[in-house]
Design an enzyme around this catalytic site. Sequence first.
Site, mmCIF file in Angstrom:
data_model
loop_
_atom_site.group_PDB
_atom_site.id
_atom_site.type_symbol
_atom_site.label_atom_id
_atom_site.label_comp_id
_atom_site.label_asym_id
_atom_site.label_seq_id
_atom_site.Cartn_x
_atom_site.Cartn_y
_atom_site.Cartn_z
ATOM 1 N N ARG A 13 -31.363 64.479 61.466
ATOM 2 C CA ARG A 13 -32.632 64.627 60.743
ATOM 3 C C ARG A 13 -33.648 63.567 61.188
ATOM 4 N NH1 ARG A 13 -36.189 61.663 58.047
ATOM 5 N NH2 ARG A 13 -34.496 60.462 57.107
ATOM 6 N N ASP A 14 -33.397 62.305 60.847
ATOM 7 C CA ASP A 14 -34.357 61.247 61.169
ATOM 8 C C ASP A 14 -34.542 61.160 62.686
ATOM 9 O OD1 ASP A 14 -35.776 58.771 61.375
ATOM 10 O OD2 ASP A 14 -34.891 58.096 59.508
ATOM 11 N N HIS B 147 -31.428 51.505 54.855
ATOM 12 C CA HIS B 147 -31.848 52.445 55.914
ATOM 13 C C HIS B 147 -32.827 51.651 56.785
ATOM 14 C CE1 HIS B 147 -33.385 56.684 57.023
ATOM 15 N NE2 HIS B 147 -34.370 55.913 57.463
ATOM 16 N N HIS C 293 -34.680 50.800 60.247
ATOM 17 C CA HIS C 293 -35.102 51.132 61.614
ATOM 18 C C HIS C 293 -35.086 49.843 62.437
ATOM 19 C CE1 HIS C 293 -36.236 55.437 61.279
ATOM 20 N NE2 HIS C 293 -36.190 55.130 59.984
ATOM 21 N N CYS D 216 -40.259 58.131 62.517
ATOM 22 C CA CYS D 216 -40.934 59.044 61.596
ATOM 23 C C CYS D 216 -42.255 59.438 62.244
ATOM 24 C CB CYS D 216 -41.177 58.356 60.252
ATOM 25 S SG CYS D 216 -42.181 59.350 59.139
ATOM 26 N N ASN E 75 -33.180 54.356 63.761
ATOM 27 C CA ASN E 75 -32.385 53.530 62.844
ATOM 28 C C ASN E 75 -31.398 52.693 63.646
ATOM 29 O OD1 ASN E 75 -32.972 56.255 61.380
ATOM 30 N ND2 ASN E 75 -32.581 54.752 59.783
HETATM 31 P P1 HMG Z 1 -49.429 69.759 51.675
HETATM 32 O O1 HMG Z 1 -50.248 70.314 52.786
HETATM 33 O O2 HMG Z 1 -50.079 68.819 50.708
HETATM 34 O O3 HMG Z 1 -48.663 70.918 50.869
HETATM 35 O O4 HMG Z 1 -48.188 69.024 52.336
HETATM 36 P P2 HMG Z 1 -49.204 72.095 49.967
HETATM 37 O O5 HMG Z 1 -48.282 72.176 48.798
HETATM 38 O O6 HMG Z 1 -50.681 71.969 49.745
HETATM 39 O O7 HMG Z 1 -48.923 73.383 50.894
HETATM 40 C C1 HMG Z 1 -49.634 73.588 52.109
HETATM 41 C C2 HMG Z 1 -48.841 74.495 53.025
HETATM 42 O O8 HMG Z 1 -47.558 73.923 53.304
HETATM 43 C C3 HMG Z 1 -48.548 75.868 52.415
HETATM 44 O O9 HMG Z 1 -48.477 76.772 53.510
HETATM 45 C C4 HMG Z 1 -47.157 75.720 51.866
HETATM 46 O O10 HMG Z 1 -46.472 76.951 51.819
HETATM 47 C C5 HMG Z 1 -46.508 74.806 52.903
HETATM 48 P P3 HMG Z 1 -49.759 77.660 53.971
HETATM 49 O O11 HMG Z 1 -50.172 78.401 52.746
HETATM 50 O O12 HMG Z 1 -50.818 76.674 54.432
HETATM 51 O O13 HMG Z 1 -49.211 78.489 55.092
HETATM 52 N N1 HMG Z 1 -45.408 74.011 52.339
HETATM 53 C C6 HMG Z 1 -44.142 74.065 52.798
HETATM 54 N N2 HMG Z 1 -43.566 74.753 53.789
HETATM 55 C C7 HMG Z 1 -42.243 74.577 53.971
HETATM 56 N N3 HMG Z 1 -41.486 73.710 53.234
HETATM 57 C C8 HMG Z 1 -42.037 73.007 52.237
HETATM 58 C C9 HMG Z 1 -43.420 73.171 51.985
HETATM 59 N N4 HMG Z 1 -44.258 72.633 51.087
HETATM 60 C C10 HMG Z 1 -45.470 73.161 51.299
HETATM 61 N N5 HMG Z 1 -41.285 72.177 51.530
HETATM 62 C C11 HMG Z 1 -45.881 68.346 52.255
HETATM 63 C C12 HMG Z 1 -47.217 68.374 51.528
HETATM 64 C C13 HMG Z 1 -44.968 67.411 51.493
HETATM 65 C C14 HMG Z 1 -45.306 69.751 52.297
HETATM 66 C C15 HMG Z 1 -46.136 67.841 53.696
HETATM 67 O O14 HMG Z 1 -46.853 66.642 53.639
HETATM 68 C C16 HMG Z 1 -44.862 67.605 54.462
HETATM 69 O O15 HMG Z 1 -44.149 68.562 54.799
HETATM 70 N N6 HMG Z 1 -44.521 66.325 54.789
HETATM 71 C C17 HMG Z 1 -43.265 66.018 55.416
HETATM 72 C C18 HMG Z 1 -43.381 64.790 56.226
HETATM 73 C C19 HMG Z 1 -42.036 64.458 56.809
HETATM 74 O O16 HMG Z 1 -41.147 65.283 56.886
HETATM 75 N N7 HMG Z 1 -41.898 63.199 57.273
HETATM 76 C C20 HMG Z 1 -40.676 62.760 57.847
HETATM 77 C C21 HMG Z 1 -39.566 62.586 56.874
HETATM 78 S S1 HMG Z 1 -39.711 61.107 55.899
HETATM 79 C C22 HMG Z 1 -39.008 59.870 56.890
HETATM 80 O O17 HMG Z 1 -38.694 60.090 58.021
HETATM 81 C C23 HMG Z 1 -38.743 58.551 56.261
HETATM 82 C C24 HMG Z 1 -37.248 58.346 55.940
HETATM 83 O O18 HMG Z 1 -36.444 58.414 57.091
HETATM 84 C C25 HMG Z 1 -37.057 56.967 55.289
HETATM 85 C C26 HMG Z 1 -37.738 55.860 56.104
HETATM 86 O O19 HMG Z 1 -37.305 55.567 57.235
HETATM 87 O O20 HMG Z 1 -38.728 55.360 55.592
HETATM 88 C C27 HMG Z 1 -36.754 59.385 54.923
HETATM 89 MG MG MG Z 2 -36.158 56.833 58.484
#
Ligand code: HMG
Ligand code: MG
Length: 302
Positions: free
Chosen positions: A15-16, A207, A209, A240, A249
């Site tokens: 995933r990450d 966690h 990095h 990310c 990580n």
């Molecule tokens: P948004 O644009 O504010 O969402 O994004 P919305 O609710 O307004 O919806 C807009 C569109 O997104 C719609 O589609 C929804 O259907 C779709 P449209 O009508 O435009 O075609 N949508 C989705 N589609 C699939 N799955 C969903 C979903 N939700 C809405 N769940 C949202 C808000 C949270 C969805 C967006 O910002 C997002 O997907 N962000 C993800 C970012 C991400 O994945 N980052 C990496 C992971 S975090 C990380 O790596 C850190 C970690 O490792 C810890 C660390 O190291 O810090 C965990």
């Molecule tokens: Mg991470």
Amino acid sequence: MAKPTTVRLVDVGPRDGLQNEKAPVPAAVKVELVHRLQAAGLKHIEVTSFVSPKWVPQMADNAEVMAGIARQPGVTYSVLTPNLQGFEAAKATRPDQIVVFGAASEAFSQRNINCSIAESIERFRPVVEAAHAAQLPVRGAISCSVGCPYEGEVAPERVGYVARLMKEIGVDDVYVADTIGTGTPHKVQAAMAAALAHYDLDHIAGHFHDTYGQALANTLAALEMGVWQFDTSVAGLGGCPYAKGATGNAATEDVVYLLQGMGIDTGIDLDKLVDAGAYISDFLGRKPNSRAATALLNKRQA
Ligand code: HMG
Ligand code: MG
């Protein structure tokens, strides 16, 4: 505080790690990586995320990957879900655990999930309720627990604040994430201590990095506090997409080598783990980003 005698590692590489690759990685390769990780003895694997494919196209094959895994009893397969829409899609693929992901920095919360910290908690609340109704435990990530790519240093109080909010909505476990790898041991200990005010040692993980080469030192620092669960990434994959410049990580191989040397049990076969890391690194056309894996691969060739 006595150091733990057993450590549980969550490999977040699929995933990450793979969320951050520019070239597409086929679902079949992700599935094979999960198979190799479980064959190496990993008991917890963070497989994929159910996020918007517009935001992170690398995870658009989430359901296909989940469906492709030949599951082993005793292994936990967790997935990230930022909202109910993600949870509903995830639930259909039978995960063992749900991960919600918040941040200790407002700017990162906005950039990563397009809402404030307070709004993110309100989005997570029904996810936690729905997950618990489906008997699924929930982990919460606290990103930018030490530093933020947009705000700079993050105070431990911010970590405590998010940990408290996560506790209030029923998140079972949290992980303190150094998203951009700027943390050093004392800062990481302060962030951990802030989260430990709300979660006990059995419900908290690190966690880290490794951007600045501190992830192993930070792991040891947390271990010295009694923390016994860590997220690591095979071959040091990761980053990310919303934290530019952050690398992967702590490599699982390096952490396993460290723990084995300290007589701490992980249940992981280091040789098989090195094979898993070599497999995905070969696919990506580079060497594993792990010193221990590099040393062991060189030794095999000699
Ligand atoms: P948004 O644009 O504010 O969402 O994004 P919305 O609710 O307004 O919806 C807009 C569109 O997104 C719609 O589609 C929804 O259907 C779709 P449209 O009508 O435009 O075609 N949508 C989705 N589609 C699939 N799955 C969903 C979903 N939700 C809405 N769940 C949202 C808000 C949270 C969805 C967006 O910002 C997002 O997907 N962000 C993800 C970012 C991400 O994945 N980052 C990496 C992971 S975090 C990380 O790596 C850190 C970690 O490792 C810890 C660390 O190291 O810090 C965990
Ligand atoms: Mg991470």
